[in-house]
Motif scaffolding. Sequence first.
Motif, PDB file in Angstrom:
ATOM      1  N   UNK A  57       0.814  -1.210   0.000  1.00 21.92           N
ATOM      2  CA  UNK A  57       0.000   0.000   0.000  1.00 21.92           C
ATOM      3  C   UNK A  57       0.848   1.262   0.000  1.00 21.92           C
ATOM      4  N   UNK A  58       2.009   1.185   0.663  1.00 20.11           N
ATOM      5  CA  UNK A  58       2.829   2.385   0.831  1.00 20.11           C
ATOM      6  C   UNK A  58       4.267   1.974   1.123  1.00 20.11           C
ATOM      7  N   UNK A  70      13.528   1.264   5.009  1.00 16.74           N
ATOM      8  CA  UNK A  70      12.305   1.211   4.219  1.00 16.74           C
ATOM      9  C   UNK A  70      11.175   0.823   5.165  1.00 16.74           C
ATOM     10  N   UNK A  71      10.113   1.616   5.166  1.00 20.76           N
ATOM     11  CA  UNK A  71       8.923   1.349   5.967  1.00 20.76           C
ATOM     12  C   UNK A  71       7.793   1.046   4.986  1.00 20.76           C
ATOM     13  N   UNK A  72       7.281  -0.169   5.018  1.00 20.23           N
ATOM     14  CA  UNK A  72       6.244  -0.597   4.085  1.00 20.23           C
ATOM     15  C   UNK A  72       4.958  -0.908   4.832  1.00 20.23           C
ATOM     16  N   UNK A  73       3.844  -0.564   4.223  1.00 21.78           N
ATOM     17  CA  UNK A  73       2.518  -0.967   4.689  1.00 21.78           C
ATOM     18  C   UNK A  73       2.008  -1.968   3.663  1.00 21.78           C
ATOM     19  N   UNK A  80      -5.506  -7.927   6.958  1.00 26.11           N
ATOM     20  CA  UNK A  80      -4.919  -7.014   7.928  1.00 26.11           C
ATOM     21  C   UNK A  80      -3.812  -6.200   7.279  1.00 26.11           C
ATOM     22  N   UNK A  81      -3.666  -4.949   7.717  1.00 24.78           N
ATOM     23  CA  UNK A  81      -2.564  -4.111   7.256  1.00 24.78           C
ATOM     24  C   UNK A  81      -1.391  -4.353   8.190  1.00 24.78           C
ATOM     25  N   UNK A  82      -0.260  -4.712   7.602  1.00 27.93           N
ATOM     26  CA  UNK A  82       0.954  -5.000   8.378  1.00 27.93           C
ATOM     27  C   UNK A  82       2.015  -3.965   8.035  1.00 27.93           C
ATOM     28  N   UNK A  83       2.827  -3.608   9.010  1.00 24.34           N
ATOM     29  CA  UNK A  83       3.965  -2.719   8.805  1.00 24.34           C
ATOM     30  C   UNK A  83       5.224  -3.566   8.819  1.00 24.34           C
ATOM     31  N   UNK A  95      11.358  -5.179  11.634  1.00 22.66           N
ATOM     32  CA  UNK A  95      10.100  -5.227  12.379  1.00 22.66           C
ATOM     33  C   UNK A  95       8.979  -5.668  11.443  1.00 22.66           C
ATOM     34  N   UNK A  96       8.103  -6.486  11.967  1.00 25.69           N
ATOM     35  CA  UNK A  96       6.851  -6.843  11.296  1.00 25.69           C
ATOM     36  C   UNK A  96       5.782  -6.781  12.362  1.00 25.69           C
ATOM     37  N   UNK A  97       4.777  -5.928  12.146  1.00 23.79           N
ATOM     38  CA  UNK A  97       3.708  -5.822  13.133  1.00 23.79           C
ATOM     39  C   UNK A  97       2.438  -5.330  12.470  1.00 23.79           C
ATOM     40  N   UNK A  98       1.325  -5.502  13.171  1.00 25.42           N
ATOM     41  CA  UNK A  98       0.068  -4.950  12.684  1.00 25.42           C
ATOM     42  C   UNK A  98       0.144  -3.446  12.758  1.00 25.42           C
ATOM     43  N   UNK A  99      -0.422  -2.803  11.743  1.00 24.42           N
ATOM     44  CA  UNK A  99      -0.410  -1.346  11.712  1.00 24.42           C
ATOM     45  C   UNK A  99      -1.636  -0.795  12.393  1.00 24.42           C
TER      46      UNK A  99
END
Length: 99
Positions: A57-58, A70-73, A80-83, A95-99
Amino acid sequence: MTLAAALALSAVAGPALSGESKKHDHDAARAALAQGAILSLPRVLAIAGREVPGDVLKVELEDDDGRLIYDLKILARNGRVREVEIDAKTGAVLKVEDD
């Protein structure tokens, strides 16, 4: 993995306040890529896709105390949207987590 929404390379040299500083940020990102200081976007997308399959998404390129990240959504297949944060130089998943 598809690029489902806007791609934003920002915050390389601080917050973008004007069109000129956004251009500077993009130029800085291009220079970092040319110098081998960061991985290319296709490589980063491949790494992120292995961690969280789904639609991107981003994407932002951020300066975190001198370390480029790099920060990805990602919209995961489960809805679910994950970061996902990836070290821009090494490709290490930070890092991998729910946004």
